[in-house]
Design an enzyme around this catalytic site. Sequence first.
Site, mmCIF file in Angstrom:
data_model
loop_
_atom_site.group_PDB
_atom_site.id
_atom_site.type_symbol
_atom_site.label_atom_id
_atom_site.label_comp_id
_atom_site.label_asym_id
_atom_site.label_seq_id
_atom_site.Cartn_x
_atom_site.Cartn_y
_atom_site.Cartn_z
ATOM 1 N N ASP A 182 37.090 33.152 41.777
ATOM 2 C CA ASP A 182 37.712 33.592 40.711
ATOM 3 C C ASP A 182 36.760 33.842 39.512
ATOM 4 O OD1 ASP A 182 37.105 31.032 39.273
ATOM 5 O OD2 ASP A 182 39.103 30.160 39.739
ATOM 6 N N CYS B 105 33.448 31.512 38.393
ATOM 7 C CA CYS B 105 32.765 31.386 39.301
ATOM 8 C C CYS B 105 31.291 30.754 39.198
ATOM 9 C CB CYS B 105 32.742 32.533 40.490
ATOM 10 S SG CYS B 105 31.611 32.330 41.953
ATOM 11 N N HIS C 22 29.796 37.190 42.204
ATOM 12 C CA HIS C 22 30.045 36.096 42.804
ATOM 13 C C HIS C 22 28.824 34.958 43.007
ATOM 14 C CE1 HIS C 22 32.971 33.281 44.912
ATOM 15 N NE2 HIS C 22 32.098 33.232 45.718
#
Length: 352
Positions: free
Chosen positions: A126, A129, A341
């Site tokens: 999400d 992160c 990410h």
Amino acid sequence: PNVTAAEAMGGEEDPKEESHQGPSTLADVREEYGPAVEDLGVSEEEDLYRGAEELIQGPVKHAGPEALFEVTLPKVEDRCSLEPMLDILSYSESEWKGNTTKSTLIRTGYTKLSQRFGSLRQVRGDNYCALRATLFQVLSTSTQPPIWLQVEHISTWAEELEAREGLIGQWMFPSECRQGDGSEDAVQQLKRYMELLQNRWQAAVGCSSAEERQRLCERVFQGGEEELGLLEALKLLMLVRASEFHTTMQEGGDVPVFCWLLYARDSSDCPRTFLANHLSRVGFSGGLEQVEMFLLGYALQCTIQVYRLYMTDTEEFVTYYPDDHKEDWPCVCLVTEDDRHYNVPVGQPNGL
């Protein structure tokens, strides 16, 4: 004696802090620090940062890391926010099959990463992160607390910031943090989360072994109010540090170079707009941009070393946030395939 947030987090007296004084516009920064600006994705043709009107109109090309999801509201799950360890090379082969240029590049990056680490833990994907991965590594590796964490009144920093600049009243919390009878205001809530951060960090430092610290982290990172409250505390630390740097800049003092980039954005020309247009969105509709990774490192007084796999075989394959305290601050390591990410490399290389 009372210690201010600025003093606890280093202030202007820290002789080790690499600093710079002078440039007042992004053009000045480009002229003097061209390569550094390019590293953050800013070019003459394309600006990394969006203006306020562009934020309303919607995303534009090269506007920094896109949101992993349009709006991300994390939900409690009965499992750790980090997946169990996977062998790095096995993960690489399963996730990046084929012979495309990108697949080959990423696999090469993982091969180089495997020379230092043996395993990988995937972090919940999400928009918290980057904060989650960094805090997990900090708590799981800390053997002594930073100076600012040992100041007893860090829980009052939210109150100080609200009294001085009125920045806290409209703080946005995830749904898991909106609990109780509603009598707690934002300042009180952030005070509680700062105390929680202090307690959990000190508990991690007090663990007798790496295995015990690991078990503590497994309990903390469960996706509920405790974890998300800690991540909101990190955002407050970033805002405190950003406010301190902005004051120093206005007074003509020395600040790290990234501060000129942080405040050169039309949408982030002061702490108030930085909070409204950038920091408040972290965890919800956007993650951290690269320039904000530098701020996170300064807020924690920790060097964040990131293996950027899509930059394999370039000078930017391994990037440090920040890169001017590698000798005197502790270092934690993350890995990313796209600067959006982040996952966590752990363990010794296979065969060692």
